[in-house]
Design a protein around this motif. Structure first.
Motif, PDB file in Angstrom:
ATOM      1  N   VAL A  43       1.483  15.605  32.299  1.00  0.00           N
ATOM      2  CA  VAL A  43       1.827  14.628  31.265  1.00  0.00           C
ATOM      3  C   VAL A  43       0.812  14.687  30.123  1.00  0.00           C
ATOM      4  O   VAL A  43       1.171  14.606  28.946  1.00  0.00           O
ATOM      5  CB  VAL A  43       1.889  13.209  31.866  1.00  0.00           C
ATOM      6  N   ALA A  44      -0.471  14.840  30.472  1.00  0.00           N
ATOM      7  CA  ALA A  44      -1.517  14.923  29.453  1.00  0.00           C
ATOM      8  C   ALA A  44      -1.335  16.172  28.581  1.00  0.00           C
ATOM      9  O   ALA A  44      -1.484  16.124  27.357  1.00  0.00           O
ATOM     10  CB  ALA A  44      -2.894  14.919  30.106  1.00  0.00           C
ATOM     11  N   GLN A  70       1.871  19.831  23.816  1.00  0.00           N
ATOM     12  CA  GLN A  70       3.046  20.678  23.617  1.00  0.00           C
ATOM     13  C   GLN A  70       4.092  19.987  22.750  1.00  0.00           C
ATOM     14  O   GLN A  70       4.749  20.615  21.915  1.00  0.00           O
ATOM     15  CB  GLN A  70       3.648  21.063  24.972  1.00  0.00           C
ATOM     16  N   LEU A  71       4.249  18.664  22.935  1.00  0.00           N
ATOM     17  CA  LEU A  71       5.202  17.914  22.123  1.00  0.00           C
ATOM     18  C   LEU A  71       4.784  17.937  20.652  1.00  0.00           C
ATOM     19  O   LEU A  71       5.625  18.050  19.749  1.00  0.00           O
ATOM     20  CB  LEU A  71       5.303  16.473  22.619  1.00  0.00           C
ATOM     21  N   ALA A  89      11.177  23.693  26.010  1.00  0.00           N
ATOM     22  CA  ALA A  89      11.416  24.349  27.304  1.00  0.00           C
ATOM     23  C   ALA A  89      10.123  24.419  28.104  1.00  0.00           C
ATOM     24  O   ALA A  89      10.120  24.202  29.320  1.00  0.00           O
ATOM     25  CB  ALA A  89      11.990  25.751  27.081  1.00  0.00           C
ATOM     26  N   GLY A  90       9.012  24.710  27.427  1.00  0.00           N
ATOM     27  CA  GLY A  90       7.724  24.769  28.104  1.00  0.00           C
ATOM     28  C   GLY A  90       7.276  23.419  28.628  1.00  0.00           C
ATOM     29  O   GLY A  90       6.661  23.322  29.692  1.00  0.00           O
ATOM     30  N   MET A  91       7.574  22.337  27.880  1.00  0.00           N
ATOM     31  CA  MET A  91       7.243  20.993  28.355  1.00  0.00           C
ATOM     32  C   MET A  91       7.997  20.676  29.633  1.00  0.00           C
ATOM     33  O   MET A  91       7.436  20.099  30.579  1.00  0.00           O
ATOM     34  CB  MET A  91       7.577  19.975  27.267  1.00  0.00           C
ATOM     35  N   LEU A  92       9.253  21.055  29.670  1.00  0.00           N
ATOM     36  CA  LEU A  92      10.039  20.863  30.888  1.00  0.00           C
ATOM     37  C   LEU A  92       9.435  21.666  32.030  1.00  0.00           C
ATOM     38  O   LEU A  92       9.278  21.164  33.158  1.00  0.00           O
ATOM     39  CB  LEU A  92      11.494  21.291  30.644  1.00  0.00           C
ATOM     40  N   GLY A  93       9.057  22.910  31.742  1.00  0.00           N
ATOM     41  CA  GLY A  93       8.424  23.737  32.767  1.00  0.00           C
ATOM     42  C   GLY A  93       7.116  23.148  33.245  1.00  0.00           C
ATOM     43  O   GLY A  93       6.800  23.185  34.447  1.00  0.00           O
ATOM     44  N   ALA A  94       6.332  22.569  32.319  1.00  0.00           N
ATOM     45  CA  ALA A  94       5.038  21.980  32.681  1.00  0.00           C
ATOM     46  C   ALA A  94       5.218  20.795  33.612  1.00  0.00           C
ATOM     47  O   ALA A  94       4.514  20.657  34.625  1.00  0.00           O
ATOM     48  CB  ALA A  94       4.284  21.564  31.422  1.00  0.00           C
ATOM     49  N   VAL A  95       6.163  19.902  33.281  1.00  0.00           N
ATOM     50  CA  VAL A  95       6.385  18.714  34.115  1.00  0.00           C
ATOM     51  C   VAL A  95       6.916  19.109  35.489  1.00  0.00           C
ATOM     52  O   VAL A  95       6.460  18.607  36.524  1.00  0.00           O
ATOM     53  CB  VAL A  95       7.349  17.740  33.410  1.00  0.00           C
ATOM     54  N   GLY A 150       9.584  30.434  26.717  1.00  0.00           N
ATOM     55  CA  GLY A 150       8.751  29.253  26.561  1.00  0.00           C
ATOM     56  C   GLY A 150       8.660  28.415  27.818  1.00  0.00           C
ATOM     57  O   GLY A 150       7.613  27.816  28.103  1.00  0.00           O
ATOM     58  N   PHE A 151       9.751  28.348  28.587  1.00  0.00           N
ATOM     59  CA  PHE A 151       9.759  27.571  29.831  1.00  0.00           C
ATOM     60  C   PHE A 151       8.614  28.004  30.741  1.00  0.00           C
ATOM     61  O   PHE A 151       7.941  27.169  31.366  1.00  0.00           O
ATOM     62  CB  PHE A 151      11.106  27.762  30.541  1.00  0.00           C
ATOM     63  N   PHE A 152       8.387  29.302  30.811  1.00  0.00           N
ATOM     64  CA  PHE A 152       7.334  29.809  31.693  1.00  0.00           C
ATOM     65  C   PHE A 152       5.984  29.925  30.990  1.00  0.00           C
ATOM     66  O   PHE A 152       4.946  29.591  31.566  1.00  0.00           O
ATOM     67  CB  PHE A 152       7.755  31.168  32.270  1.00  0.00           C
TER      68      PHE A 152
END
Length: 511
Positions: A211-212, A217-218, A350-356, A406-408
């Protein structure tokens, strides 16, 4: 009673004590941990530098009073703290990418080269390298709140300075504003794993770290999306200055609001440690611990050194790709500044989704090595597919391939932070994450300059293949990292496997 679940809150201020003074003078911090009172070990960054392993079993840091180490309990405030941090990290990240996302427009407005605009992004990377160690020392010396206030204040100041650069001949002013923001970033990037360790329970730390990182990324995502919308590509310099001023005023107002929220919400640490590992870190804290010796120990840890290199290769590739994305897309799709920003947005969302998702997965599975390796390999695959589809002439294909990559690629970033904390516990999270970020900045500068030159001279495909080669190297090196999960071991200790002799042996290993 020990409460470590993610939904446990503080219910009262007088919990049943669990710390006992043993007959032989040793201290039991938790029923599963016995510590010799003479033991002095370098603190985790989670511990305030003035905390001591007291004979009473309680550490008394210089702060808002002493905390009780006899209970493990999470605080209600923890989510507010991480969300406020995530927001001002987002604001700072927006300012990093706001120039590069409309590179050609700022080139026209200020009458400078593409390389000069690239340096407005790269100055973030360059500033971080010499300032990391001093800021990491300040984090150990003064704690989370002071660093949060400083980072947020500098971010706010830099945003307002940029409003003095709304004429074509004032490019040096916008450079000064960006440099101030880049210094603020040094007070931000190393914080996610520290905040997660200090405020969150053992089953929440990876999610909290995600989240941090999510906020950063956002901010990059918004930095790709908003500038092309607010600042159109027009010839009239006065109208262009007006549109740029709107963007600068908005970010200045947001930065000011977030500074106020940091002052109100951000506290140094909760009343009680949120996990056994954190409680042990407070109990083992020593005011005499050497900061430099901690760095030396980290570089003697081969697994961590490999992670520093592999993290730098991956994050550096992301920095280069983000900085040069506008140039790459415009080269194949002229006049598509807005869609170039949307492609950048797609990569980061996509990367934010991957991070969470990776954070949640780690909290459940604890498979740090396996998850990191799989995500790294998939980053390489995604980059290869993106490289060979960018010039096909179909923007919708670029959106899909860039999003998959980006997801990865950006989903890997919080994995690196958390894996580093596991490999180096109980060393300072601030130092370990800072060294990861230094590696990322160094590789980011090298990759950005090199790939930019390759794109200018040979085209986008050779430039992207250049990044693919280093991602392949990073994947191979990741396979050699051993999963020595020290923090997980600390959270699972039992009376049978933790003794005074074990702690003395641990001390000897660190020395």
């Amino acid at each position: 009673m020990v409460n470590e679940g993610p939904n446990e809150e503080e219910r009262d201020d007088t919990p049943a004590p669990e710390t006992e003074l043993q007959a032989d003078g040793s201290v039991s911090v938790h029923p599963s941990v016995s510590i010799d009172p003479s033991l002095s070990v370098h603190p985790s960054s989670s511990a305030h530098p003035s905390a001591l392993a007291q004979p009473s079993g309680l550490a008394h840091p210089s702060g808002s009073g002493s905390e009780n180490l006899s209970v493990i309990k999470v605080s209600r405030r923890r989510w507010a703290v991480v969300l406020v941090f995530s927001c001002y990290s987002m604001c700072n990240a927006f300012q990093w990418i706001q120039y590069s996302s409309i590179n050609n427009i700022f080139m026209h407005f200020y009458g400078v080269s593409a390389f000069a605009i690239d340096w407005l992004s790269m100055c973030y990377m360059l500033t971080y390298i010499p300032l990391l160690l001093p800021v990491a020392w300040l984090l150990e010396k003064f704690g989370l709140r002071t660093i949060a206030l400083t980072g947020s204040a500098l971010n706010c100041l830099g945003a307002w300075v940029k409003l003095g650069s709304l004429r074509p001949h004032l490019f040096p002013v916008t450079v000064v504003g960006q440099l101030i923001c880049s210094v603020a970033q040094v007070f931000i990037l190393g914080m996610p794993s520290r905040i997660a360790s200090v405020w969150f329970g053992a089953n929440e730390v990876s999610t909290a770290c995600s989240v941090a990182v999510f906020g950063n990324q956002l901010g990059i995502a918004i930095g790709f999306l908003v500038p092309p919308v607010l600042v159109p590509n027009i010839e009239d310099q006065d109208k262009l200055a007006y549109h740029i001023s709107i963007m600068f005023y908005i970010i200045g107002g947001v930065a000011t609001l977030l500074l106020i929220l940091v002052i109100i919400v951000f506290k140094e640490k909760p009343k009680y440690p949120p996990s056994r590992a954190q409680s042990l870190s407070y109990a083992l804290a020593s005011p005499d611990a050497s900061y430099l010796s901690s760095i030396v120990r980290l570089f003697k840890n081969l697994n961590f050194v490999l992670l520093v290199i592999t993290y730098g290769l991956n994050a550096g590739a992301f920095y280069a790709l983000s900085t040069l994305l506008n140039r790459m897309v415009i080269r194949h799709y002229p006049g598509e500044e807005v869609n170039a920003g949307r492609i950048g947005l797609t990569i980061v969302i996509a990367g934010m989704l991957g991070a969470v998702l990776s954070g949640i997965w780690l909290d459940r599975s604890k498979t740090y090595k396996e998850t990191t390796l799989v995500v790294y390999i998939m980053t390489l695959v995604g980059m290869l597919v993106y490289t060979f589809t960018l010039n096909l002439g179909y923007l919708w294909v670029v959106f899909i391939t860039a999003g998959t990559m980006g997801f990865f690629m950006t989903g890997y970033l919080p994995l690196g932070f958390e894996f580093a904390v596991e490999l180096t516990y109980p060393e300072s999270e601030g130092i370990s994450s800072g060294l990861l970020n230094i590696s990322a900045q160094v590789f980011g500068i090298i990759f950005t300059i090199s790939q930019g030159q390759i794109i200018d001279n040979y085209g986008t495909k050779p430039g992207n293949i250049f990044l693919c080669l280093f991602l392949a190297l990073g994947s191979a090196l990741t396979a050699f990292i051993k999963a020595d999960l020290r923090r997980q071991k600390a959270n699972k200790e039992t009376p049978e496997n933790v003794s005074i002799d074990d702690e003395r042996n641990f001390k000897s290993e660190k020395e």
